[in-house]
Design a protein around this motif. Sequence first.
Motif, PDB file in Angstrom:
ATOM      1  N   UNK A  49       0.898  -1.194  -0.062  1.00  0.00           N
ATOM      2  CA  UNK A  49      -0.102  -0.144   0.026  1.00  0.00           C
ATOM      3  C   UNK A  49       0.869   1.142  -0.034  1.00  0.00           C
ATOM      4  N   UNK A  50      -0.057   2.429  -0.432  1.00  0.00           N
ATOM      5  CA  UNK A  50       0.749   3.483  -0.574  1.00  0.00           C
ATOM      6  C   UNK A  50       1.690   3.495  -1.578  1.00  0.00           C
ATOM      7  N   UNK A  51       1.173   3.022  -2.529  1.00  0.00           N
ATOM      8  CA  UNK A  51       2.085   2.808  -3.968  1.00  0.00           C
ATOM      9  C   UNK A  51       2.443   4.308  -4.454  1.00  0.00           C
ATOM     10  N   UNK A  81      -0.560  -6.120  -5.515  1.00  0.00           N
ATOM     11  CA  UNK A  81      -0.758  -4.871  -4.563  1.00  0.00           C
ATOM     12  C   UNK A  81      -1.920  -4.927  -3.770  1.00  0.00           C
ATOM     13  N   UNK A  82      -2.260  -4.038  -2.748  1.00  0.00           N
ATOM     14  CA  UNK A  82      -3.237  -3.774  -2.126  1.00  0.00           C
ATOM     15  C   UNK A  82      -3.253  -2.137  -1.975  1.00  0.00           C
ATOM     16  N   UNK A  83      -4.233  -1.466  -1.628  1.00  0.00           N
ATOM     17  CA  UNK A  83      -4.516  -0.128  -1.592  1.00  0.00           C
ATOM     18  C   UNK A  83      -4.264   0.496  -0.224  1.00  0.00           C
ATOM     19  N   UNK A  84      -3.604   1.518  -0.291  1.00  0.00           N
ATOM     20  CA  UNK A  84      -3.160   2.204   1.297  1.00  0.00           C
ATOM     21  C   UNK A  84      -4.033   3.154   1.589  1.00  0.00           C
ATOM     22  N   UNK A  85      -3.948   4.019   2.507  1.00  0.00           N
ATOM     23  CA  UNK A  85      -4.825   5.243   2.792  1.00  0.00           C
ATOM     24  C   UNK A  85      -4.564   6.578   2.325  1.00  0.00           C
ATOM     25  N   UNK A  86      -3.354   6.580   1.780  1.00  0.00           N
ATOM     26  CA  UNK A  86      -2.920   7.585   0.883  1.00  0.00           C
ATOM     27  C   UNK A  86      -3.577   7.514  -0.380  1.00  0.00           C
ATOM     28  N   UNK A  87      -3.464   6.446  -1.014  1.00  0.00           N
ATOM     29  CA  UNK A  87      -3.860   6.277  -2.371  1.00  0.00           C
ATOM     30  C   UNK A  87      -5.401   5.698  -2.180  1.00  0.00           C
ATOM     31  N   UNK A  88      -5.946   5.741  -1.238  1.00  0.00           N
ATOM     32  CA  UNK A  88      -7.212   5.015  -1.100  1.00  0.00           C
ATOM     33  C   UNK A  88      -8.338   5.442  -2.244  1.00  0.00           C
TER      34      UNK A  88
END
Length: 393
Positions: A49-51, A81-88
């Motif tokens: 996450x936060x790619x 990948x998974x999705x982080x909070x920045x790039x949610x």
Amino acid sequence: MTTLLHVSDTHLGNRQYGSDIRKNDMAKAFDQAIDIAVNENVDGVIHTGDLFDSRTPSLPEVTHCIQTLRKLDKADIPFYGIVGNHDRKMDEQWLDLIRETGTAERLSREPTMVGGNVAIYGIDSVTKPSWHSKDFTLEPPEDSDAFTLLCMHQLLAPPIPGSEDFMADHSTGEVIDRVGIHLDALALGDYHKPEEDVVDDVPVWYAGSTERCSLSEEEPRSVSLLKIEDGSVRRRKRELDTREFAPISIDFSEGDAHGRLNDVLDQYNLENKVAHVTLRGERTALTSSDVYSAAMDRGAAVAKVKDDRGRQELDLGGGPEGDIQNPDEIIDNQIAGEDLSETALSIDERVRGDEGLPKSKDSVADEIEQDVKQAQDEAFSDDEGDAAEEVAE
Ligand SMILES: [Mn+2]
């Protein structure tokens, strides 16, 4: 044996301190991580996450990311990948778009089988308000002997140490309880410092960020090389070559100016470094921009000046200083404390544009009207007993 490279929090596109050099540094660190994966010929790369740093990465950032991922693709190494909070949310689309190019895959609560017999799962960053209602149940792998690895993007304790200035959001034990299958490992993102622990016999760790996203991220940045064999995982940190920071603090007394500044800066080699200068003590004739120029004249690649002088005496100059907390996080925290219904939460998502696309006021109003109407229909349907319970949930 199955080998994986665990990479996290790459924050591509982060113009730290307003600098394009720092933005390039973020991209270079990601490139290095991918080169390690190719050189080690791993069976797959996991990214927790936060790619991207932002929900709206620019086209060149997305293009560069795809070009870097092509190196993996050429080596036949999948990127998960998974999705982080920045790039949610916004990145949900970017990760999906990148997936369309065939260079990335998204992990889910269904197993993705990799290498020998490893089942990888992923759960995207879960907001505080939806933490309790979120379904964490993982679909068991077909082969019950498979090694199960879950990727998440959350602040969990342990491994995050409990401290007064930094608290984790949730407990790791709770996650392990809620997945509903036997878990062999938990790979985490969001916390930028590499940390590790064992919880209920499950190894749990943060790979850390690939570049320094703040002054407090002191240790060398790294990625984690995982070797999975006979039901256990061994991890080895691989350090990345990132730009050095020079944290400098200068205390001023009345009358101090350029002489004092030069005396302190002369003690440092700033060549090609990020000079992070904090000014304290008395306000003097010297300005922040004088300090900035002095650092750049000494060869710093990037300079950041934090002027904390005279803060007790006067607090009106300079405007906002220091790190400003992400407003979305403040709102998330606030909402988490309220006992809101599903309908209220979905309205919040619509209003704050969590689906990513910019919308007109009218279309948001239309969508909310539909949400409310649906909730009303459910609440006042024939079976009143059940409906009343549903609303109370
Ligand atoms: Mn991050």
